[in-house]
Design an enzyme around this catalytic site. Structure first.
Site, short mmCIF file in Angstrom:
data_model
loop_
_atom_site.label_atom_id
_atom_site.label_comp_id
_atom_site.label_asym_id
_atom_site.label_seq_id
_atom_site.Cartn_x
_atom_site.Cartn_y
_atom_site.Cartn_z
CB SER A 137 -0.92 -0.15 1.33
OG SER A 137 -1.96 -0.90 1.15
CE1 TYR A 237 -5.67 1.93 3.39
CE2 TYR A 237 -6.09 -0.08 2.48
CZ TYR A 237 -5.38 1.03 2.66
OH TYR A 237 -4.13 1.08 2.00
CG ASN A 239 -6.85 -2.31 -1.33
OD1 ASN A 239 -5.91 -1.79 -1.10
ND2 ASN A 239 -7.16 -3.42 -0.41
N GLY A 374 1.72 -1.13 4.57
CA GLY A 374 0.85 -2.35 3.95
C GLY A 374 1.33 -3.45 4.01
CB THR A 376 0.75 -8.60 -0.95
OG1 THR A 376 1.83 -9.58 0.03
CG2 THR A 376 2.00 -7.24 -1.33
#
Length: 431
Positions: A137, A237, A239, A374, A376
């Site tokens: 992120s 939050y 993506n 962040g 993955t």
């Protein structure tokens, strides 16, 4: 199982390779920032504590240029190198990472760097402090910077609607602004939470690890779910927000968002270890491998199809490049002052997350710092934070392995140790 000197385990005599497509099992990755099961997870914010001490160790040192070579000794440049080495070792020994890298810079000058753990279980090679890694992120900060540059050029406004820029892209797009995408107040569903993408670990390694996605396919997944809330009424939050931000960059410039990040940031700052891959499954250049700790032994998951992350987290970089980027950003070299101020304006609804536009505020025992972090969700974790005046920046990469439950706590200790060391009384920012 054999123990390496830094606590990472490998099966005796085993050669661990990147699994063939559809062969092993995925487990919950240890996240530097508190990972979810899949996708690019939200950054962790709030106050940092110091945590328990880790085992003492000496960080990796390699020949470097004059700026880097000057900062290797204890307390040089205002840092406590032995304490930083100890904190980094704790991320591996106590935190359960297979490897971890970190770097502290002052006004663009490296004053400490280190690497701990095992970079390759098959050879026993140590990780390089200069290695490359997936930044997850932290990619969002690059993308938000480009979006704000386009705002500064008059291409569109922060309060322009998504509908006006991407007609028909999302239901209710006329009520969602660019600002709400960047600060996660759009209310849009996070596509990584859909069962088609947020699959269990076994399914991901069997079916999802090598699957290629287009932004349009990912957006369709998000649009198949109702929003979390009405635009601007809450913080969640997602993506999906940065998937749309990348699409806006392409619509406005006529070029893929990756090319714009390269042209406007990577090439401009000379970030030779940074890339935004499209479908490349590996990491070019030196890098530590990432492993999942399975009952049958470790599985190398360094390679993966990254398109699932797109503009939300596909980036690859180094601790040196990340420090250069954040120093340039906070120094106003990438954005004019009014837009940098917008970027650093925390959304009231973000609460403890303290999230601005692609960047967040974190409180340490020694004051506030800004940056992003962040994961993955596949074991690759990163963090990048700095003081507003550029006097101290910290970049970290951690490859999660054993889930000890201490990952974020040991990361807190490293960050607090880095930021609470004696900082320079005066310095001239480097260009």
């Amino acid at each position: 199982m054999a123990e390496h000197r830094n606590g990472a385990r490998t099966a005796p005599g085993a050669r661990v390779r990147a699994g063939r497509r559809g062969t092993a099992v995925r487990v919950v990755a240890l996240a530097l920032a508190g990972a979810g099961l899949v996708g690019v997870t939200a950054p962790t914010a709030g106050a940092l504590g110091t945590g328990p001490a880790g085992a003492a160790a000496v960080g990796e040192e390699q020949p470097g240029n004059g700026a880097e070579a000057a900062g290797r000794g204890p307390h040089q440049g205002g840092v406590d190198a032995p304490a930083l080495n100890e904190a980094l070792e704790g991320m591996v020994g106590i935190g359960g990472a297979s490897s971890s890298l970190a770097r502290v810079t002052e006004y663009g000058r490296t004053v400490w760097k280190g690497a701990q753990g095992v970079g390759d279980f098959s050879t026993g090679a140590e990780p390089s402090a200069n290695g490359r890694f997936r930044i997850a992120s932290v990619t969002k900060t690059f993308v938000a910077t480009v979006v704000l540059q386009l705002v500064g050029e008059g291409r569109f406004g922060l309060d322009d609607s998504v509908e006006s820029l991407l007609p028909g892209a999302v239901p209710g797009g006329g009520s969602i602004t660019v600002r709400q995408l960047l600060n996660h107040t759009s209310g849009l569903f996070d596509y990584t939470e859909d069962p088609a993408i947020g699959v269990d670990h076994e399914t991901w390694l069997r079916e999802g690890r090598w699957r290629s996605w287009t932004p349009q396919q990912l957006l369709a997944v998000a649009n198949s779910h109702p929003p979390y809330s009405a635009p601007g009424t809450g913080w969640r939050y997602a993506n999906t927000n940065y998937l749309l931000a990348g699409m806006i960059v392409e619509r406005v410039t006529g070029r893929d968002w990756r090319r714009e990040v390269e042209r406007r940031i990577i090439d401009r700052l000379g970030l030779t270890g940074t890339s935004m891959p499209v479908h490349a499954t590996g990491i070019r250049g030196p890098h530590a491998h990432t492993y999942l700790d399975l009952p049958g032994g470790p599985v190398d998951v360094t390679e993966m199809e990254p398109s699932e992350m797109d503009a939300a987290g596909v980036g690859i970089s180094t601790t040196a490049d990340l420090g250069t980027f954040l120093q340039a950003l906070l120094a106003g070299r990438l954005l004019p002052a009014p837009l940098l101020a917008e970027m650093l304006t925390v959304a009231p609804a973000s609460g403890a997350a303290q999230y601005g536009l692609g960047i967040g505020r974190l409180t340490t025992p020694c004051g506030e710092v800004w940056g992003n972090n962040g994961s993955t969700g596949r074991g690759h974790n990163s963090a990048l934070y700095g003081t507003l005046d550029g006097s101290r920046l910290v970049a970290v990469s951690t490859n999660g392995y054993r889930n000890t439950g201490q990952g974020w706590k040991t990361s807190q200790k490293l960050l607090a140790t880095a930021f609470c060391g004696r900082r320079p009384a005066a310095a001239t920012p480097t260009g």
